[in-house]
Write a protein that holds these residues in place. Structure first.
Motif, mmCIF file in Angstrom:
data_model
loop_
_atom_site.group_PDB
_atom_site.id
_atom_site.type_symbol
_atom_site.label_atom_id
_atom_site.label_comp_id
_atom_site.label_asym_id
_atom_site.label_seq_id
_atom_site.Cartn_x
_atom_site.Cartn_y
_atom_site.Cartn_z
ATOM 1 N N ARG A 1 -7.438 -1.053 1.310
ATOM 2 C CA ARG A 1 -6.094 -1.352 0.797
ATOM 3 C C ARG A 1 -6.040 -1.071 -0.720
ATOM 4 N NH1 ARG A 1 -5.526 -6.999 1.567
ATOM 5 N NH2 ARG A 1 -6.076 -7.198 -0.613
ATOM 6 N N PRO B 1 0.829 -1.208 0.000
ATOM 7 C CA PRO B 1 0.000 0.000 0.000
ATOM 8 C C PRO B 1 0.864 1.259 0.000
ATOM 9 C CG PRO B 1 -0.549 -1.456 1.849
ATOM 10 C CD PRO B 1 0.637 -2.038 1.154
ATOM 11 N N GLY C 1 -6.554 0.064 7.450
ATOM 12 C CA GLY C 1 -6.075 0.771 6.259
ATOM 13 C C GLY C 1 -6.598 2.187 6.121
ATOM 14 N N ARG D 1 -11.407 -3.880 4.829
ATOM 15 C CA ARG D 1 -9.934 -3.965 4.775
ATOM 16 C C ARG D 1 -9.469 -4.048 3.327
ATOM 17 N NH1 ARG D 1 -9.202 -8.302 9.738
ATOM 18 N NH2 ARG D 1 -9.012 -6.766 11.424
#
Ligand code: NOJ
Ligand code: CA
Length: 570
Positions: free
Chosen positions: A500, A13, A62, A496
């Motif tokens: 991401r 990321p 994230g 999540r």
């Protein structure tokens, strides 16, 4: 819950650079309601150590920033939005040293910190208000708030018939130091929230100091409460409520709301923000007419303003598209980025809103309920009106739609668990002033503020070692982090994956609508080939060519089912 195909995307990321002054433009900001997030010491109230203990969870989720609702000393007449000291931490929540630790822990994970500033009113326990009461009429101490003599021969009538936002009169009478009934003070919200007098330079100077205080402690940005009410024209004779209501709100001259001169204050604040490197950011909570929003969001002002129009819409393609088109136009006008909100601590959680009949068909629905988003809660949450699965399905679809839009997304704690509103809180457990001030009419906002379930079991589902300050229902167990962690089809894993991917896919702040040939299916393409398709209807929809990165529900024979969103890379 439905299953979610996951696609692994190669590459790590992209973290927002610590010094990037534009970090906020497309950030995913996670709102923490501190008293209900995580309780480290078991007294039933969430605290800073609780937040620190959950930093790994936030990092894994994230998000780019957290926004903390007020954690300041407060008598909690309005969930902390009645601030007794703007430059300290409520001892029940922690200390300033723990605040520093929390900021350091979040920053170490690349997560920015935004705090809430409540400038329209303080708590009636603020030292200035106590001094105002003690000093008596006509003193400089009273000039920091809005005091008036009462109407009627003996001053026993309020100065006007105005109603407060939370219900009941907007004026409360005080007892003078000599024990006699005295003047009245204005509170647009609860009586425990006296409005400041922003014509007073002392008030202005004090807030500048508060902004510097938190900026010096490393805070990256501010969320500004009721940003559109600070300046008021209270020249006598004051209008009646009916007269007030008849004055247009969109022209900058209403005596209370959204006056043009409020921007002089934010121009001063901007100088403070810009004296830091990187400049501190701010986002306005301003429920103003659409065309008035850009000024709050301008680079000379606060820099960004909440877009609440998405959260007041039904789950409907045309309605969503209209809001997005308008909002992007307004953002471009201000030079700011757009903001997206589906849930926060003031409205019914979106998983629940989308599981209810259209607002117009709900029992007891009024226009006022539009802001809250569901009359269901006001009626006490009768379960027979709520289709939980439909709500969750639509919420997942709407969330993927939201997270793909250009601009920043403000997420509210618990929405990543697909949490529903808690409708059936016993009256004697409720805390929200809107419940107490509207007996039998409004159940208030406690239902979205119930402490988070972290575990399937335990006295407060892992919220803390003790009980929670608001009762949690049994069904929280299956929504807990523990129940969803690692489960590919869970809402937590969907968030999540989405967050991401978003970091990797996010590019320029533009989109291009793609024709789908159907009124109930929206599709848009971001630069770089990121295509989002949302099916608001029930019939399956074909998907455009490309690699399917993520979907909110499993595809059926390669088609997008009803009430679902897909992200595709072309
Ligand atoms: C808006 C906040 O979000 C809400 O929770 C609060 O009650 C009012 N402002 C008054 O401060
Ligand atoms: Ca605690």
């Amino acid at each position: 819950m439905t299953s979610t195909p996951q696609t692994d995307v190669v590459g790590s990321p992209q973290h927002i650079s610590a010094e990037d002054p534009t970090w906020w433009r497309q950030a995913a900001v996670y709102q923490i309601y501190p008293r209900s997030f995580a309780d480290a010491n078991g007294d039933g109230i969430g605290d800073l150590q609780g937040i620190i203990s959950r930093v790994p969870y936030l990092a894994e989720l994230g998000i780019d920033a957290v926004w903390l609702s007020p954690f300041y000393p407060s008598a909690l007449a309005d969930g902390g939005y009645d601030v007794a000291d703007y430059r300290d931490v409520d001892p029940r929540i922690g200390t300033l040293e723990e605040f520093d630790q929390m900021v350091a822990a979040l920053h170490a994970e690349g997560i920015k910190v935004v705090v809430d500033i409540v400038p329209n009113h303080s708590s009636d326990e603020h030292v200035w208000f106590r001094q105002a009461l003690a000093a008596g009429p006509g003193t400089p101490e009273r000039e920091r708030y809005i005091f008036r003599d009462g109407a009627g021969p003996d001053g026993s009538e309020p100065p006007t018939d105005w109603t407060s936002i939370f219900g009941g009169p907007a004026w409360t009478r005080v007892t003078e130091p000599d024990g006699t009934p005295g003047q009245w003070y204005l509170h647009l919200f609860a009586p425990e929230q006296p409005d400041f007098n922003w014509a007073n330079p002392e008030v202005r100077a004090d807030f500048l100091e508060t902004l510097r205080f938190w900026s010096d402690r490393g805070v990256d940005g501010f969320r500004i409460d009721v940003a559109h009410a600070l300046t008021k024209d209270l020249t006598d004779p004051l209008p009646s409520e009916a007269e007030l209501d008849a004055i247009p709100r969109g022209e900058g001259q209403h005596p209370i709301w959204d006056r043009d001169e409020v921007h002089e204050i934010y121009a001063e604040w901007r100088k403070v923000f810009d004296s830091y490197d990187p400049p501190r950011t701010a986002v306005a909570e301003a429920w103003v007419e659409r065309h008035r929003r850009p000024r709050y969001a301008s680079a000379e002002g606060l820099g960004q303003a909440f877009e609440f129009d998405l959260l007041t819409q039904e789950f409907d393609a045309a309605a969503f598209k209209e809001v997005v088109v308008d909002s992007l136009t307004l953002a471009a006008e201000s030079g700011s980025s757009s903001t997206w909100v589906l849930s926060n601590h003031d409205v019914v959680r979106h998983a629940t809103r989308y599981g209810l009949p259209p607002l117009a068909d709900q029992v007891g629905s009024t226009e006022q309920d539009q802001k809250q988003g569901a009359a269901w809660v006001l009626a006490g949450g009768p379960e027979d009106q709520l289709d939980r699965e439909q709500g969750e399905r639509r919420a997942r679809a709407a969330t993927l739609f939201e997270l793909a839009l250009p601009g920043s997304a403000y997420l509210y704690q618990g929405e990543e668990l697909g949490l529903h509103e808690v409708g059936d809180i016993a009256d004697d457990a409720r805390q929200d002033p809107t419940f107490f001030r509207n007996p039998g009419v409004d159940k208030g906002r406690d239902g979205c503020r119930v402490p988070l379930p972290w575990a399937r079991t335990g006295s407060s589902f892992g919220f803390g070692p003790g009980p929670a300050h608001l009762p949690q229902p049994q069904w929280f167990a299956e929504y807990s982090v523990e129940a969803q962690d690692g489960q590919q089809d869970s809402t937590l894993e969907l968030y999540r994956s989405a967050l991401r991917l978003r970091r990797q896919l996010q590019t320029a702040e533009t989109l291009e609508w793609v024709d789908t040939g159907r009124d109930d299916v929206l599709a848009f393409r971001r630069p770089g080939g990121w295509v989002t398709v949302t099916n608001f209807g029930t019939a399956e929809a074909p998907l455009p060519a490309g690699e399917v990165l993520l979907t909110s529900a499993p595809l059926r024979d390669g088609q997008l089912p009803g009430e679902a969103t897909a992200w595709i890379r072309q």
